[in-house]
Write an enzyme that holds these catalytic residues in place. Structure first.
Site, PDB file in Angstrom:
ATOM      1  N   LYS A  27      -2.940  -2.700  -0.409  1.00 55.95           N
ATOM      2  CA  LYS A  27      -3.246  -3.272  -0.086  1.00 55.95           C
ATOM      3  C   LYS A  27      -4.084  -4.309  -1.397  1.00 55.95           C
ATOM      4  O   LYS A  27      -4.183  -3.762  -2.437  1.00 55.95           O
ATOM      5  CB  LYS A  27      -3.956  -2.755   1.093  1.00 55.95           C
ATOM      6  CG  LYS A  27      -4.942  -1.551  -0.024  1.00 55.95           C
ATOM      7  CD  LYS A  27      -5.447  -1.371   1.747  1.00 55.95           C
ATOM      8  CE  LYS A  27      -6.558  -0.041   0.659  1.00 55.95           C
ATOM      9  NZ  LYS A  27      -7.843   0.698   2.417  1.00 55.95           N
TER      10      LYS A  27
ATOM     11  N   ASP B 139      -0.380   3.157   0.539  1.00 54.95           N
ATOM     12  CA  ASP B 139      -1.485   2.512   0.664  1.00 54.95           C
ATOM     13  C   ASP B 139      -1.750   1.421  -0.749  1.00 54.95           C
ATOM     14  O   ASP B 139      -2.440   0.735  -0.948  1.00 54.95           O
ATOM     15  CB  ASP B 139      -2.392   3.549   0.334  1.00 54.95           C
ATOM     16  CG  ASP B 139      -3.999   2.670   1.064  1.00 54.95           C
ATOM     17  OD1 ASP B 139      -4.007   1.362   2.236  1.00 54.95           O
ATOM     18  OD2 ASP B 139      -5.340   3.158   0.702  1.00 54.95           O
TER      19      ASP B 139
ATOM     20  N   ASN C 104      -6.243  -1.858  -3.092  1.00 49.75           N
ATOM     21  CA  ASN C 104      -5.387  -1.700  -4.305  1.00 49.75           C
ATOM     22  C   ASN C 104      -5.534  -2.044  -5.864  1.00 49.75           C
ATOM     23  O   ASN C 104      -4.275  -1.528  -5.982  1.00 49.75           O
ATOM     24  CB  ASN C 104      -5.550  -0.503  -3.870  1.00 49.75           C
ATOM     25  CG  ASN C 104      -6.263   0.885  -2.486  1.00 49.75           C
ATOM     26  OD1 ASN C 104      -6.956   0.668  -2.966  1.00 49.75           O
ATOM     27  ND2 ASN C 104      -5.305   0.775  -2.039  1.00 49.75           N
TER      28      ASN C 104
END
Length: 427
Positions: free
Chosen positions: A147, A145, A150
């Site tokens: 992106k 995840d 984050n």
């Protein structure tokens, strides 16, 4: 007599860590079933980020396994460019992660404020994040995840990877479950032909492209349009691309956004992919020998006089929270627990980085007893970490806007917004 009975109980800092050990400060983030706030350890006076997850909401959203998995993964991670776990514990209502505090905000916040970031800034972040990815993959962990939401900055401007809620260990067997934020998913995830850690390098490429040009390389108005674009569309450049990015930078972006994983940058086995990336001319200005020790001055330093996060989280906590967080003694009766609550009670175990060695729960990593050496005065990391005088953070997601993380069903997934989906079949 009344004054004596109301006197606060002394805090046992030698016992198991709990919420009584911390002073609660402002709320800086909010997720699907938890929040993040700044806390101060009462004994050491060090600042951390407290990520707390409501158990009942966690059960309702069928995310118990993810929370436990995140807790276990974070115990074995210790890297300068990752938001590291320092303490873990629970009470009757919540599971708590105490993590490094990052007061520089996340890259989504800065991207929305600035529109785009300079090539030199993005190159620096990519170098740091590549180091973190190489470490994770070496330990058989894929993030899934990556992106801008984050990626968090410390107050000096160093980039750190956070949110391991859907991260997993990987082995020789390829994964097939769809998980991640769709706009950043690699084509092999969407094509359901199996995937491994190569997907993280693709996601990093999407991030880099978006940070430099202010838009994602592949877009669509619907799930199917976005799936087609990620899987089939040629990589296109904005009309003013040559003004924002050098030819060498475009080579890196093209290499990370290569659909053939045997040719994708970073993906060669046994760490050779990372070494190849380091040798690329675009990274010539990066001193890799001192990068992890954080001796280099980042090209972008967040404004310390401003709040680098959405201030509405604190306002919401003050005005709308009907059950504000506070330290409470445990009353849990295990006999009356549901199976899910019992699972969290038993498997979300306490962790204290000053007293315990890091370890892995994954059979392939049993050689990893600790990445830190416990001493009589605390912990001496075997890797260079964030300097002790740094204020450090965490995040569920420290912003509002288009890229926020959520755990949602596949049918409700708004692909264009890039929201997170847990492991499941995607339709």
């Amino acid at each position: 007599m009344g004054a004596l009975c109301c006197r606060p109980q002394p805090i046992d800092f030698d016992g198991e860590v709990n919420l009584f050990h911390f002073i609660l400060s402002r709320c800086v983030g909010k997720g699907a079933f938890g929040k993040v706030r700044v806390v101060e350890h009462k004994q050491t006076h060090k600042l951390y980020a407290l990520k707390y997850i409501n158990k009942s909401k966690c059960v309702k959203m069928k995310a118990v396994a993810n929370v436990i998995q995140e807790r276990r993964l974070l115990e074995e991670i210790d890297h300068p460019f990752i938001v590291n776990l320092r303490y873990a514990f629970q009470d009757d209502e919540n599971c708590f992660f105490v993590l490094d505090l990052m007061l520089g905000g996340d890259l989504r916040f800065h991207l929305e404020r600035l529109g785009a970031l300079g090539e030199d800034i993005v190159r620096f972040y990519l170098a740091q994040l590549s180091s973190a990815l190489a470490f994770l993959h070496e330990n058989h962990i894929m993030h899934r995840d990556i992106k801008p939401d984050n990626i968090l900055l410390d107050e000096r401007g160093n980039a750190h990877l956070t949110d391991f809620n859907i991260a997993v260990h990987f082995g020789e067997r390829r994964l097939t479950g769809v998980a991640g934020s769709m706009a950043y998913m690699a084509p092999e995830i969407l094509n359901k032909r199996g995937y491994s850690s190569q997907i993280d390098w693709w996601s990093l490429g999407v991030c880099a492209y978006e940070l430099i040009f202010g838009r994602r390389p592949f877009r669509g108005r619907s799930n199917s349009d976005l799936t087609y674009s990620i899987s089939k569309d040629p990589l296109k450049w904005p009309e003013d691309a040559d003004k924002k990015c050098s030819r060498a930078g475009m080579q890196i972006l093209k290499g990370l956004l290569e659909r053939d994983t045997t040719k994708r940058y970073g993906c060669k086995p046994h760490g050779e992919g990372f070494q190849e990336l380091k040798r690329h001319p675009w990274f010539k200005s990066i001193d890799w020998d001192t990068l992890e020790s954080k001796e280099q001055t980042p090209p972008f330093i967040p404004d310390a006089k401003k709040a680098n996060f959405d201030a509405s989280h604190e306002l919401e906590e003050l005005l709308l929270e009907d059950n504000p967080l506070k330290a409470k003694a445990r009353k849990a009766n295990k006999d009356n627990m549901s199976a899910e609550m019992r699972q969290m009670e038993e498997q979300f175990t306490s962790y204290d980085f000053k007293k315990m060695q890091r370890r892995s729960y994954y059979p392939h990593n049993q050689h990893l007893v600790s990445t830190a050496t416990v001493t009589s005065s605390g912990v001496t990391s075997s890797r260079p970490g964030t300097p002790a005088n740094d204020l450090r953070v965490d995040g569920i997601t420290i912003h509002g806007g288009n890229g926020h993380s959520m755990e949602i069903s596949g049918n409700d997934l708004e692909a264009v917004r890039g929201e997170k989906v847990l492991d499941q079949n995607y339709s």
